[in-house]
Design a protein around this motif. Structure first.
Motif, short mmCIF file in Angstrom:
data_model
loop_
_atom_site.label_atom_id
_atom_site.label_comp_id
_atom_site.label_asym_id
_atom_site.label_seq_id
_atom_site.Cartn_x
_atom_site.Cartn_y
_atom_site.Cartn_z
N SER A 81 5.86 39.83 -3.07
CA SER A 81 5.33 38.92 -2.37
C SER A 81 3.97 38.79 -3.51
CB SER A 81 3.95 40.76 -1.81
OG SER A 81 4.56 41.96 -2.77
N GLY A 82 4.47 38.73 -4.65
CA GLY A 82 3.40 38.31 -5.34
C GLY A 82 3.59 36.90 -5.49
N ASP A 90 -2.23 23.19 -3.01
CA ASP A 90 -2.42 23.30 -4.16
C ASP A 90 -0.70 23.05 -3.87
OD1 ASP A 90 -2.76 23.60 -6.88
OD2 ASP A 90 -3.25 25.53 -6.38
N PRO A 91 -0.38 21.30 -4.90
CA PRO A 91 1.13 21.49 -5.08
C PRO A 91 2.00 22.68 -6.81
CG PRO A 91 0.34 19.58 -4.30
CD PRO A 91 -1.02 20.81 -4.65
N ALA A 92 1.28 22.69 -7.07
CA ALA A 92 0.72 23.76 -8.10
C ALA A 92 0.94 24.52 -7.55
CB ALA A 92 -0.21 23.86 -9.47
N ILE A 93 1.34 25.64 -6.40
CA ILE A 93 1.33 27.39 -6.53
C ILE A 93 3.15 27.22 -6.25
CG2 ILE A 93 0.68 26.88 -4.22
CD1 ILE A 93 -0.34 29.17 -4.39
N LYS A 96 5.19 29.20 -9.01
CA LYS A 96 5.15 30.86 -8.48
C LYS A 96 6.58 31.16 -8.34
CE LYS A 96 1.81 32.79 -6.43
NZ LYS A 96 0.59 33.57 -5.84
N VAL A 97 7.16 30.39 -7.52
CA VAL A 97 8.81 30.71 -6.78
C VAL A 97 9.59 30.73 -8.09
CG1 VAL A 97 8.35 30.03 -4.87
CG2 VAL A 97 9.23 28.98 -6.62
N PRO A 103 15.79 30.56 -9.97
CA PRO A 103 15.01 29.97 -10.03
C PRO A 103 14.57 30.14 -11.62
CG PRO A 103 14.46 30.86 -8.34
CD PRO A 103 15.58 31.46 -8.64
N LYS A 104 14.81 31.32 -11.66
CA LYS A 104 13.98 31.60 -13.48
C LYS A 104 14.41 30.90 -14.56
CE LYS A 104 12.27 35.87 -16.84
NZ LYS A 104 12.18 36.43 -16.59
N LEU A 105 16.35 31.31 -14.09
CA LEU A 105 17.53 31.45 -14.51
C LEU A 105 17.28 30.22 -15.38
CD1 LEU A 105 19.94 34.26 -13.40
CD2 LEU A 105 17.65 34.15 -15.61
#
Length: 278
Positions: A81-82, A90-93, A96-97, A103-105
């Motif tokens: 949810s966050g 806002d393309p920069a948002i 957050k994914v 995707p973080k890895l």
């Protein structure tokens, strides 16, 4: 040949037949073995409104995706949810994914599954994950990327875990997913019959005070009561709160799980590769 010698000759074959593990999938992985090595692919942002779908999304394509006719497995990651946001405004948002999961890895250069995969990470503008939107998103990906439609996998954390469960609850055997990994979530425990052909491996922390681990227990129990082709699995981490996903997605939680539930005894991506749609 004498009768006794005939019996002795066939004994090895009888032994092998009686000792085969029918509980494990017997799929052919030649399609995976033939994929070219991923030497470092591209992780591209696609903001909301740039395509005819309901999500902005990041997509990772392996290094040889555009240079070969090979079809690649697809992993769809549903965030919590966050990480919701409207990237059209806002393309920069959309970044957050990238804070959790595969995707973080990928962003940390720590993404190294045994076989190369396409990884799609959509972003919810608001609200909850809707099964029809997930299905339409995958349909869009199939039309635009080199995807092996027998090897589409779904995973999500928290809100995304609910989305993963609900997708199968809605579509059942018609879902694109060959297997799912929901983490710190839950779903409709009256829909266990929808999971008979879709393997599930759920993860949860037993000290989760945001989404009780009983949600995962109830779902896995409901699925297994329906005698699925592959028994659903549940791994519980003792003394772990809501964030049970970091240790799951990077496989560092192996050995930290409760002995009362299923062991975390193999890489979760290797587990996904065991399954394909028939």
């Amino acid at each position: 040949m004498r009768p006794l010698l005939k019996i002795m000759a066939i004994l090895p074959f009888l032994f092998l037949s009686c000792n085969s593990d029918d509980s494990m999938p017997q799929n052919n992985q030649n399609d995976l073995e033939s994929l070219p090595e991923d030497l470092g692919g591209t992780h591209k942002a696609n903001v909301l409104g740039a395509n005819d779908i309901n999500f902005g999304y990041y997509i990772y394509t392996p290094s040889e995706h555009n240079n070969s006719s090979n079809a690649y497995p697809l992993l769809v990651f549903l965030h919590g949810s966050g990480e919701r946001g409207n990237s059209e405004a806002d393309p920069a948002i959309l970044k957050k994914v990238l804070v959790n999961g595969p995707p973080k890895l990928i962003e940390k250069n720590e993404w190294s599954p045994k076989y190369p995969m396409i990884v799609a990470s959509p972003q919810l503008p608001s609200g909850n994950w809707i099964p029809e939107d997930i299905h339409n998103f995958i349909t869009y990906l199939i039309a635009n990327y080199n995807i092996n439609t027998k090897r589409i996998y779904l995973t999500g954390l928290s809100l995304g875990a609910f989305g993963s469960f609900n997708y199968i609850s809605n579509y059942g055997s018609e879902a694109y997913a060959a297997a799912i990994i929901p983490i710190a979530g839950g779903g409709n425990k009256n829909s266990g019959d929808k999971f008979t052909t879709v393997p599930v491996w759920a993860f949860h922390g037993d000290n989760d005070n945001i989404v009780s681990h009983n949600n995962s227990i109830d779902m896995i129990d409901a699925i297994n009561k329906e005698n699925p082709n592959t028994p659903a699995k549940l791994t519980i981490y003792p003394n772990v709160g809501h964030n049970s996903w970091a240790r799951t997605y990077d496989n560092s939680g192996m050995g930290d799980e409760s002995n009362d539930y299923d062991a975390f005894n193999m890489n979760i991506y290797d587990w996904l590769f065991l399954f394909e749609k028939k």
